[in-house]
Design an enzyme around this catalytic site. Structure first.
Site, mmCIF file in Angstrom:
data_model
loop_
_atom_site.group_PDB
_atom_site.id
_atom_site.type_symbol
_atom_site.label_atom_id
_atom_site.label_comp_id
_atom_site.label_asym_id
_atom_site.label_seq_id
_atom_site.Cartn_x
_atom_site.Cartn_y
_atom_site.Cartn_z
ATOM 1 N N GLY A 14 54.682 -15.978 60.482
ATOM 2 C CA GLY A 14 56.120 -15.763 60.501
ATOM 3 C C GLY A 14 56.485 -14.316 60.206
ATOM 4 N N PHE A 15 57.742 -14.016 60.355
ATOM 5 C CA PHE A 15 58.261 -12.648 60.190
ATOM 6 C C PHE A 15 57.934 -12.073 58.816
ATOM 7 C CE2 PHE A 15 62.508 -10.395 59.199
ATOM 8 C CZ PHE A 15 61.979 -9.146 59.454
ATOM 9 N N ILE A 16 58.374 -12.724 57.764
ATOM 10 C CA ILE A 16 58.177 -12.191 56.413
ATOM 11 C C ILE A 16 56.719 -12.345 55.977
ATOM 12 C CG2 ILE A 16 58.834 -12.438 53.991
ATOM 13 C CD1 ILE A 16 61.613 -13.357 54.998
ATOM 14 N N TYR B 154 69.801 -26.714 55.226
ATOM 15 C CA TYR B 154 68.788 -25.702 54.927
ATOM 16 C C TYR B 154 68.896 -25.260 53.469
ATOM 17 C CZ TYR B 154 66.654 -21.059 54.719
ATOM 18 O OH TYR B 154 65.918 -19.961 54.340
ATOM 19 N N LYS C 205 66.254 -25.822 50.193
ATOM 20 C CA LYS C 205 65.748 -24.718 49.376
ATOM 21 C C LYS C 205 66.125 -24.892 47.906
ATOM 22 C CE LYS C 205 63.307 -22.102 52.044
ATOM 23 N NZ LYS C 205 61.887 -21.849 51.729
#
Length: 338
Positions: free
Chosen positions: A10-12, A151, A155
């Site tokens: 993924g991006f991060i 979402y 979290k």
């Protein structure tokens, strides 16, 4: 150190793993390679990581056996849990994916951590947990009881589960809250990627909230630096750091657990962000003003004083430099000429 990172395709996760590897750490990555967006982008990130001392495991968080096997073989001293089903808007379309990955997947990894007893467990949360909170800037001591998207709710659930495991099994745990992360190798479903792609193809861009939204944009290198610094700051139960100036430590009184905002505390208006993109591309966008979408909030604004007190630094990258870095990468990735 040996560091186990979920979501490395993924991006991060990609950027964090690359930084850790460059710093000389041994990293095992764990990613389900889900088709939420372009798999080719994910594979290109992993190809870069394989130039280092990197091991990749392709499996889902929901696969408890695979998790146990990967972590058991690697025996990391630190676990960084970044993998998740991301995106506020997609949670309206496929809510089950969020329960499965973000709740069940996090539970599975916490069970693994329970057996391993790592030196530090770090969990990626989000500014979305602040939800309907009206107080700004968002402080870690603010209530997070009013999520406005599934979402955010998943979290928030992850943070709560992390706290209970931290309390019950004395696992030092840090939950960091991200604020609109952007930069090279970003996700195609995020605003910056969409805006650049559409402006370069003369396609109108949809501007939600009629452009009146504000976001505390955080450049990816600044975010990764914050995570790396926090790895060396495991919390101790009931032990607040000595802070002057009214900064409040979020450390739990009953667990070695802490929540930390990672952001610069400098929100930018959406229209100003778009103007920066237009300037960098040398093109004007055709804007279609849209109403707020369900699950979105008008503004995000972080109080980064705890991060600064803990690590001695806070994100400070400029929007101009960050957008330029993304556009340079995007032109190369898409082979779009000047």
């Amino acid at each position: 150190m040996r560091i186990f990172v979920t979501g490395t395709a993924g991006f991060i996760g990609f950027h964090l793993a690359q930084r850790l590897l460059r710093d000389g750490h041994e990293v095992m990555g764990y990613d389900g390679m889900t088709p939420y967006y372009d798999i080719n982008l994910k594979r290109a990130r992993l190809k870069i990581l394989h130039n280092y001392n990197f091991t990749a495991v392709e499996a889902m968080l929901e696969d408890q056996e695979a998790l146990e096997s990967a972590v058991g073989d690697f025996t990391p001293s630190v676990i960084v849990h970044l993998a998740a089903q991301a995106g506020v808007r997609y949670s309206l379309e496929n809510p089950g994916a969020y329960i499965s990955a973000n709740v069940v997947g996090t539970y599975n990894l916490l069970e693994v951590a329970r057996a391993l007893a790592p030196r530090h467990f770090l969990f990626a949360s989000t500014s979305s947990v602040y939800g309907g909170n009206q107080r700004m800037p968002f402080s870690e001591s603010d209530r997070t009881d009013f999520p406005v998207s599934l979402y955010a709710a998943t979290k928030k659930s992850g943070e709560a589960m992390c706290h209970s495991y931290s309390h019950l099994f004395k696992i030092p745990t840090t939950c960091f809250r991200f604020f609109t992360v952007y930069g090279p190798w970003g996700r195609p479903d995020m605003a910056l990627f969409k805006f650049v792609e559409r402006i370069l193809t003369d396609t109108p861009i949809e501007v939600y909230g009629e452009g009146k939204m504000r976001r505390d944009f955080t450049y990816i290198d600044d975010l990764v630096d914050g995570i790396v610094r926090l790895i060396d700051c495991p919390p101790e139960e009931g032990k607040s750091i000595g802070i002057d100036g009214g900064v409040i430590d979020s450390v739990s009184p009953v667990a070695p657990w802490r929540a930390v905002n990672i952001a610069g505390g400098q929100p930018v208006g959406l229209l100003e962000f778009i103007e920066t993109i237009e300037k960098e591309l040398g093109r004007d966008a055709e804007k279609v003003l849209m109403p707020m979408q369900k699950g979105d909030v008008r503004a995000t604004f972080a109080d980064a004083s705890l991060l600064t007190a803990l690590t001695g630094a806070a994100p400070a990258g400029s929007i101009d430099d960050g957008v330029k870095a993304f556009v340079d990468w995007y032109r190369q990735w898409r082979d779009v000429g000047q």
